[in-house]
Design an enzyme around this catalytic site. Structure first.
Site, PDB file in Angstrom:
ATOM      1  N   SER A   9      37.090  41.386  47.177  1.00  0.00           N
ATOM      2  CA  SER A   9      36.945  41.961  45.838  1.00  0.00           C
ATOM      3  C   SER A   9      35.586  41.537  45.286  1.00  0.00           C
ATOM      4  CB  SER A   9      38.055  41.444  44.928  1.00  0.00           C
ATOM      5  OG  SER A   9      37.827  40.072  44.661  1.00  0.00           O
ATOM      6  N   LYS A  10      35.310  41.996  44.082  1.00  0.00           N
ATOM      7  CA  LYS A  10      34.021  41.684  43.454  1.00  0.00           C
ATOM      8  C   LYS A  10      33.796  40.177  43.358  1.00  0.00           C
ATOM      9  CE  LYS A  10      32.751  45.678  40.828  1.00  0.00           C
ATOM     10  NZ  LYS A  10      33.781  46.445  40.102  1.00  0.00           N
ATOM     11  N   ARG A  11      34.895  39.465  43.162  1.00  0.00           N
ATOM     12  CA  ARG A  11      34.864  38.004  43.050  1.00  0.00           C
ATOM     13  C   ARG A  11      34.167  37.374  44.265  1.00  0.00           C
ATOM     14  NH1 ARG A  11      38.882  34.747  44.714  1.00  0.00           N
ATOM     15  NH2 ARG A  11      40.204  36.466  45.371  1.00  0.00           N
TER      16      ARG A  11
END
Ligand code: GLU
Length: 474
Positions: free
Chosen positions: A246-248
């Site tokens: 994910s973006k994380r």
């Protein structure tokens, strides 16, 4: 590969344009492209823009840009799924006519009541087939209806996936899903199957989040009596911590990596190795990848995205890259920084500087930054550390360096080095003590390639002038 004789391989990449081309999508696109190129087949592109509320032109452009940057080209023009709604509806009606589908007059209220009850009874939530065997005449005149596929309810269905192996599902788990909604619009499930068929797709290579869909899609394909494609569901990419990417985790659109100064070839190589392998080979060119790519080399377990590894690989690609090509690649970055165009002579100088600059850069931004000193205008602005370094002592040293170098006839690496070393010895200083103020005066900063490389790249006159500029100031 269970292709019929004479069949041409046709693959497709089918992104939904609801955001940027993320890493997972880019890798899926690459695998489809490589598989088709490897077999001398066709790689097609289909934009799945049926969700009008979430699809944007901006996302379409970003996807096309990202694919283009990765060097993926497509045979034929892209197909836009939203333009084919009539054809999708036609197939739903064909299935209706052949008895493989039926009209369902259940109202939304009725269906939500059904789901509520299933939830309360802790039963799986799926359509209960209430209109499957009912006479449509029982519905009131003009009542809206959806068209549902009449799915097989007994036994099980097995897909021999080229990556996952044999995967089976009980037919009872697949409910009579909707093909055409009561407002006449096709469902995603219907659109995909019709488009894949009409585009002649032979191999479906996509993320394994679509494996469940494959069973429904296969039910439709069989009801139509169409050729079944080979399925290859590739495991998703995970982050370094093993969780879905994910973006994380720093997972961004591919254009963000381009903007970070990642070379397209490095990104291609990195994504290729993320989920596909050929022995221990790490550095694999596009040509080799095309030659070697197969579905057998796709791993069954999720791969982990490692931004650091990508950076390192990028550094390797930069070091291996052709000097002139590199210079051209970073020219716009330099021009942006300088707010001026580079002349032909500047570009030649940049190319000439590449061998010493590229050994130090992990990305193209660093490479561009490290070359700026070549084009700065005199008198050079000094960064903070260079200013601190150039104290009165250091500036005094620059006087003897300047004067000694001014006498030098042969402006070569060896000759300049010899002269500066001689000054170091006679003034009983380490070479570093001389190199630091020289670097500050010649480049305006405290980090640069080897100081003699800098002298040679700048040339005699420019070097002497830059040294002199800093002497003057004391
Ligand atoms: N449009 C789907 C997606 O972006 C892919 C559908 C497919 O490959 O069958 O996830």
């Amino acid at each position: 590969m269970n292709l019929n004789n004479g069949d041409q391989v046709v693959t497709r990449f089918a992104p939904s344009p609801t955001g940027f081309l993320h890493i997972g999508g880019a890798r899926t696109a690459m695998f489809n492209w490589l598989f088709a190129r490897h077999h001398g087949g066709k790689a097609l592109l289909r934009i799945e823009d049926t969700d009008k509320a979430r699809s944007t032109q901006e996302a379409i452009d970003a996807i096309l840009d990202g694919l283009d940057w990765l060097g993926l080209d497509w045979d034929d023009d892209p197909v836009f799924q939203s333009e084919r709604a009539e054809r999708h509806a036609e197939v739903a009606h064909e299935l209706l006519a052949s008895g493989n589908a039926y009209k369902c007059f259940a109202t939304p209220e009725e269906l939500s009541e059904m789901r509520e009850q299933q939830r309360a009874e802790k039963k799986p939530m799926r359509y209960d087939g209430r209109w499957r065997d009912r006479d449509p005449a029982e519905a009131s005149d003009g009542a809206p209806y959806a068209i549902r596929l009449k799915t097989e309810q007994k036994g099980k269905v097995t897909i021999s996936d080229a990556v996952q192996g044999d995967v089976s599902v009980q037919n009872g788990e697949i409910d009579d899903f909707i093909l055409l909604r009561s407002d006449g619009t096709p469902t995603y499930m219907l659109a995909v199957v019709v488009d894949d068929h009409d585009m002649g797709v032979t191999h479906l290579i996509r993320g394994d989040d679509h494996l469940n869909n494959a069973f429904r899609q296969l039910a439709m394909i069989r009801a139509m009596g169409w050729n079944e494609p080979v399925y290859a569901h590739i495991p998703l990419i995970h982050g370094n911590d093993g969780a879905k990417l994910s973006k994380r985790h720093g997972a961004l659109g591919v254009e963000a990596y381009r903007d970070m100064g990642i070379m397209s070839d490095a990104m291609f190589n990195y994504l290729l190795r993320l989920g596909w392998g050929h022995g221990d080979d790490e550095i694999i060119s596009r040509a080799r990848a095309t030659e070697w790519f197969d579905l057998a080399g796709v791993g069954k377990s999720p791969s982990r995205f490692d931004a650091k590894k990508l950076q390192n690989l990028n550094g390797q690609y930069i070091r291996e890259a052709d000097d002139q090509a590199l210079a051209l690649l970073i020219t716009p970055l330099i021009e942006g920084e300088l707010d001026a165009k580079l002349s032909v002579k500047d570009t030649e100088l940049l190319t000439q500087a590449m061998p010493v600059l590229k050994t130090r850069a992990k990305n193209l931004l660093e490479l561009a930054q490290s070359s700026l000193f070549l084009f700065k205008k005199r008198p050079l602005g000094l960064d903070e550390r260079a200013q601190t370094l150039l104290d009165a002592n250091a500036r005094n040293l620059l006087v003897s360096i300047h004067d000694t170098l001014a006498d030098l006839g042969d402006w070569s690496l060896e000759a300049t080095e010899e002269k500066v070393k001689a000054i170091a010895e006679s003034s009983e200083l380490g070479l570093g003590k001389l190199a630091q103020p020289m670097r500050a005066a010649l480049t305006g900063s405290t980090s640069s390639p080897g100081i003699f490389d800098v002298l040679i790249l700048l040339g005699k006159q420019e070097s002497l002038d830059r040294l002199f500029d800093q002497i003057e100031k004391t």
